[in-house]
Design an enzyme around this catalytic site. Structure first.
Site, PDB file in Angstrom:
ATOM      1  N   CYS A  79      17.845-111.135 -50.814  1.00 56.41           N
ATOM      2  CA  CYS A  79      16.578-111.077 -50.065  1.00 56.41           C
ATOM      3  C   CYS A  79      16.526-109.757 -49.326  1.00 56.41           C
ATOM      4  CB  CYS A  79      16.472-112.248 -49.088  1.00 56.41           C
ATOM      5  SG  CYS A  79      14.964-112.228 -48.087  1.00 56.41           S
ATOM      6  N   CYS A  94       7.912-108.829 -49.150  1.00 53.99           N
ATOM      7  CA  CYS A  94       9.077-109.121 -49.975  1.00 53.99           C
ATOM      8  C   CYS A  94       9.651-107.789 -50.442  1.00 53.99           C
ATOM      9  CB  CYS A  94       8.718-110.008 -51.169  1.00 53.99           C
ATOM     10  SG  CYS A  94      10.137-110.448 -52.194  1.00 53.99           S
TER      11      CYS A  94
END
Length: 502
Positions: free
Chosen positions: A441, A309
């Site tokens: 993201c 991430c």
């Protein structure tokens, strides 16, 4: 000062306490954890509480484990943690700490924590002739309480109470047995204090407990491990941050290194209306201060573990710069090393690109076919190039593709990307694990750049990726790595607030 554990004290403990593996124990005032570790070594699950952060740091350094959890708590200055539910413990230990506490209140509270067959085991100091009495503890600072205790004698008396008989017994650690004279009154069979309306004869009466037809109180069996009950979750300090709109609950330091069911915690805390709210929960633990290495883990809002991430890594790097002064560091997530740099213009981390598969699958939406290419940027991503991302129902279409049979069994993050200018993209992402569209993201931005480059829509150079948060990320090829293999992700990190969960 630490009072050594004597053989006589251990012998008295075994005489008075019927402890068995699998029981849950609370060590109130654990200090550096010597007695806590003894209890855990016998197979008990132990929650060890103390007021001193320094003592707890030493306790954790000397050893912990799956059956032992340390947490900070001041029994004098703070109320009882609401997360400690009634009827939880089989055993409560209070070794040489009672003189510093509000005794009556602590005893009443201990009665709430114990289950009906639970045991309270106290060791209290006996003052040597001529030494000042141990302090009462009310309103005194930990430093003054500790200083006064250093002048007190070092003989102890062990005191034991069992709820089923509501009786006290005690013994001196030298030779002869004695009965307990405190808190006040003769040494006889005594009823449990009833200072709170929800305590009757030592049995906690709390919402959710049921009664049988005969009117007897029945209490559910407590869990057998600190990892399977939220009542074991002691105070948790956190920072709420977002990386370009991708928001996280960030836990660092000793709190991040505490044994805890982080997946369950993530589900509970990331819920928007009943928790703190977030796309994920991130833990960051300093592995090497000299080399600037941190171990970072990211738990998605549904409790699953994120293999990569980018915004979570950037958030962890920002926090490490604030806490430790690092400007360059190495972050390790799921065994993969990521370089990180913190500057005034933003926080940058590296992302590694794996297999790329063009035209992996086709899906139809509103009668129109869309091709999806895949790019592994530390986690699975598929990308569709579209004319207008704002015209896409990202939540519905993204969920459909995320569960496409060609992506089974893991599924994938789903990105819809529009070319909006020279080296400029606009993206919307449906994130696996969050199971919703997110505002930003990081790994998805890298996947978008990789696919757009492969399709010849942009050049292999710095690209701005605009997102739903209105705070773009900047993706650049790593100049010192093989082309197309490593990218830098740069963008802002913002602290929203910080707090503590009791």
């Amino acid at each position: 000062m630490r009072v050594p554990i004597t053989d006589a004290e251990v012998e008295l403990f075994h005489q008075h306490v019927d402890a068995a593996p699998g029981m849950l124990a609370l060590d109130a005032g654990c200090g550096t954890g010597h007695w806590s570790r003894r209890l855990a070594a016998t197979g008990l699950g132990v929650l060890a509480l103390d007021v001193s952060p320094a003592a707890l740091a030493m306790a954790r350094w000397q050893g912990s484990g799956p059956h032992l959890m340390y947490a900070q708590h001041d029994f004098v200055a703070r109320s009882i943690p609401a997360s400690l539910q009634p009827g939880t413990f089989d055993l409560i230990m209070c070794r040489n700490t009672l003189p510093y506490l509000d005794r009556e209140q602590f005893l009443v509270d201990a009665g709430r924590w114990l289950n009906p067959k639970g045991q309270l085991h106290l060791t209290v100091p006996l003052v040597e002739p001529g030494a000042p009495p141990p302090p009462d503890g009310r309103g005194a600072s930990p430093q003054s309480r500790s200083a006064t205790w250093g002048r007190a004698g070092r003989r102890e008396r062990t005191t034991h109470w069992t709820p089923d008989t509501c009786a006290w017994s005690s013994a001196a650690t030298q030779t002869r047995r004695r009965h307990r004279p405190l808190p006040g009154g003769p040494d006889a069979v005594r009823p449990w204090p009833t200072g709170r309306p929800n305590v009757r004869r030592g049995v906690p009466l709390a919402p959710g407990f049921s009664t049988s037809k005969a009117g007897a109180w029945s209490i559910p069996d407590p869990p057998r491990s600190p990892n399977d009950n939220p009542c074991w979750e002691a105070a948790l300090r956190f920072i709420k941050v977002h990386g370009a709109g991708n928001d996280f609950i960030l836990v660092t330091g000793p709190d991040a290194d505490t044994p805890r069911d982080w997946r369950t915690t993530a589900v509970r805390l990331c819920t928007r209306r009943t928790g703190i709210g977030g796309d994920g929960l991130v833990t960051s633990i300093l592995s090497s201060a000299s080399a600037g290495v941190l171990n970072v883990a990211c738990y998605n809002a549904d409790g699953s573990v994120a293999t990569m991430c980018g915004n979570a890594l950037r958030s962890a790097a920002w926090c490490a710069a604030r806490s430790h002064g690092f400007r360059e560091m190495t972050l390790v997530m799921n065994g993969v090393k990521h370089d990180a740099v913190v500057r005034d213009d933003g926080v940058s981390v590296t992302a590694e690109v794996g297999p790329v598969d063009m035209r992996l699958l086709q899906a139809v939406w509103n009668g129109r076919p869309f091709w999806f290419d895949s790019a592994h940027t530390g986690t699975e991503h598929v990308v569709a190039i579209v004319d207008d991302v704002d015209a896409i129902d990202t939540k519905t279409f993204g969920k459909l593709v995320r569960h496409h049979q060609n992506l089974a069994p893991l599924g994938s993050n789903v990105n819809f990307v529009q070319i909006i200018g020279d080296q400029a993209l606009k993206i919307r992402t449906y994130e696996r694990g969050v199971e919703a569209e997110t505002l930003s993201c990081g790994s998805g931005a890298v996947a978008a750049v990789v696919i757009a480059t492969r399709r010849g829509l942009i050049c292999a150079k710095t690209t701005t990726v605009h997102n739903q948060a209105g705070t773009p990320l900047v993706v650049s090829p790593h100049p010192e790595r093989p082309p197309g293999r490593t990218y830098w992700i740069n963008g802002p990190v913002t602290q929203v607030f910080e707090g503590e969960l009791a």
